[in-house]
Design an enzyme around this catalytic site. Structure first.
Site, PDB file in Angstrom:
ATOM      1  N   CYS A 202       0.831  -1.198   0.000  1.00 58.18           N
ATOM      2  CA  CYS A 202       0.000   0.000   0.000  1.00 58.18           C
ATOM      3  C   CYS A 202       0.872   1.257   0.000  1.00 58.18           C
ATOM      4  O   CYS A 202       1.691   1.458   0.905  1.00 58.18           O
ATOM      5  CB  CYS A 202      -0.920   0.033   1.216  1.00 58.18           C
ATOM      6  SG  CYS A 202      -1.962   1.516   1.272  1.00 58.18           S
TER       7      CYS A 202
ATOM      8  N   GLY B  73      -1.785  -4.439 -12.154  1.00 57.83           N
ATOM      9  CA  GLY B  73      -1.429  -3.129 -12.689  1.00 57.83           C
ATOM     10  C   GLY B  73      -1.944  -2.892 -14.092  1.00 57.83           C
ATOM     11  O   GLY B  73      -1.498  -3.535 -15.044  1.00 57.83           O
TER      12      GLY B  73
END
Length: 267
Positions: free
Chosen positions: A101, A201
């Protein structure tokens, strides 16, 4: 494909963990439209240890969600181990450690992507969590400046994780620019790596999902922001895999029905 003996699907399409997004109502729709493997929102270990009600509610799972992962994050080994034991009690299929994160309130405190500044601590934390629970443990991380992601993958594998998800961005990038899948491919192609490698991604279309499997060789594709307001992307991707055809979006009427049902479930 199986991970630690648990079936997660052929070329699995995985819902990525997202704060304030991947709650039970949203996960239900992603599963309905073909997600093979679901992740919870990420949950603070410190909050679980302190029995903060908002965080405890994030541990709610339903049998229809399986396989399902609950992801935890934190800076300190003791609280992370204790949190993993708390999570184990609700019987998810996997416990995932958030080493990725990039949000400041998480990373600047040394958790999430902040753990990449202290690789020995990261590895030791993983080792102790794996030893503390009977449920399979996985991890999710980002590529990072000044580190060798292949080395991190090997070290996490060596202390017992069962799968590794890698987001093809650096911590400083946050969510800007384009994801770089080459580091993910290097990890996957490392002959020392025996665990499944999941790529994350910029998977925003069926074509990009197919490329992730065929060009980069990953074992699973994790989809995050592209699912927001569009949980049927999983169905579109699977249809493309099977037929080579692109499915259109749901009609406006169908989308309105999905929104209404999600609101009712959330209430």
């Amino acid at each position: 494909m199986k991970v630690a003996g648990i079936e997660v699907g052929d070329r699995p399409l995985i819902l990525a963990p997202m704060e304030d997004v991947t709650n039970p109502p949203f996960r239900k729709f992603c599963k309905k439209y073909g997600a093979d493997w679901l992740y919870s929102e990420f949950v603070s270990a410190d909050a679980l240890v302190r029995s903060v009600n908002k965080s405890l509610k994030k541990l709610t799972i339903d049998e229809t969600e399986r396989p399902v992962t609950i992801q935890i994050y934190g800076r300190f080994i003791d609280s992370m181990v204790e949190a993993a034991k708390i999570v184990e009690e609700v019987r998810p299929d996997f416990i995932d450690i958030n080493f990725g994160c990039p949000v400041k309130r998480v990373a600047q405190k040394g958790a999430g992507a902040g753990m990449l500044k202290d690789i020995p601590l990261m590895v030791e934390m993983t080792r102790q969590i794996v030893q503390a629970v009977k449920i399979p443990v996985t991890a999710k991380t980002w590529d990072c400046e000044h580190i060798i992601i292949e080395d991190i993958a090997e070290r996490l594998q060596d202390v017992g994780i069962q799968a590794l998800a890698i987001h093809g961005r650096t911590r400083s990038q946050m969510y800007s620019g384009e994801a770089d899948w080459e580091p993910i491919a290097r990890v996957k192609n490392n002959p020392r790596i025996k665990i499944p490698i999941l790529g994350n991604g910029d998977i925003t279309s069926p074509e990009k999902a197919k490329e992730a499997f065929e060009r980069y060789g990953v074992d699973g594709v994790m989809i995050g922001r592209a699912t927001i307001g569009h949980p049927w992307i999983f169905k579109q991707i699977r249809h493309y895999f099977e037929t080579g055809e692109l499915l259109p979006d749901l009609s406006v009427k169908e989308q309105i029905e999905v929104i209404k049902e999600q609101i009712l479930l959330s209430v």
